[in-house]
Design an enzyme around this catalytic site. Structure first.
Site: not given
Length: 236
Positions: A9-10, A12, A22, A60, A86, A88-89, A113, A175
């Site tokens: 995606h662009g 955010s 996330g 997004r 994405e 999940h963080y 990361r 993502h």
């Protein structure tokens, strides 16, 4: 030859302030919308017109894909799937990089990361994620890239791969971390290769697939000098 276009995606609103996103549902910025317009132009210039289009459930990615298809003059229904969300963080979500480092230490943040198997700590409250999965599904709460890949594999096996019986070109808007995890699969990379993988925003990533749905060739559309400079970055 079968082709898969992967598209991050662009920009955010969370990307703008370096906040872990996330499953948080951050919208595109004005720049993110402009990036999506350009991605659609690139597909049209390359005469790459997808016959099927998929997105995560997060706005997004959906906004990016809608803009890209409109700009490329492709009238397609968009199929959304939570398995394309994405990574999940966990407890990193909604925190800036600095805030997460202050709580857990920079080495722990970078390990999550950059590496394939390290997962962030779970969030105390994960109730928002439950709204993004079907009834009866327990949502993730802090995923490694490996776990993210495994989650997306169900979508590939059940939806994407069978669709190649009918379509030659498919587009998947998602993502960065999910696409990093998928790149390890499609390019048959060793897990440690993910430490160097980054994905430019709203830049069509074309994968030419063999009969086993692995990439025999892959390339980005756009300004090659700018793309090369971005790819030299390391996941932060």
């Amino acid at each position: 030859m079968k082709k898969l276009i992967l598209l991050r995606h662009g920009q955010s609103t969370y990307n703008l302030v370096h906040r872990f996103t996330g499953w948080a549902d951050a919208p595109l910025t004005a720049l993110g919308h402009t990036q999506a317009v350009r991605a659609g132009e690139l597909l049209k210039e390359a005469c790459l017109f997808p016959q099927a289009a998929y997105s995560s459930c997060l706005q997004r990615a959906r906004e990016t894909l809608h803009t890209v298809l409109a700009q490329a003059k492709c009238s397609l229904p968009i199929q959304t799937d939570w398995r394309l969300n994405e990574r999940h963080y966990g407890d990193f979500q909604n925190k800036t990089r600095q805030e997460a480092a202050q709580k857990y230490g920079l080495p722990a943040v970078l390990a999550c990361r950059q590496t394939f198997f390290k997962a962030p700590p779970p969030a105390d409250d994960n109730s928002a994620a439950q709204k993004l999965v079907p009834a009866g599904v327990v949502p993730p709460n802090g995923e490694s890239l490996h776990q993210t890949q495994q989650r997306a594999a169900g979508f590939l096996d059940q939806v994407l791969f069978p669709a190649y019986k009918y379509y030659d070109i498919q587009l998947l808007a998602a993502h960065e971390d999910l696409l990093r995890a998928l790149a390890v699969y499609f390019k048959k990379l060793p897990p440690q290769a993910v430490e160097e993988l980054v994905v430019p925003p709203a830049t069509p990533w074309v994968m030419e697939l063999d009969d086993t749905c692995h990439a025999v060739k892959d390339y980005f559309l756009g300004n090659q000098q700018e793309i090369a400079a971005f790819l030299k970055r390391r996941p932060e």
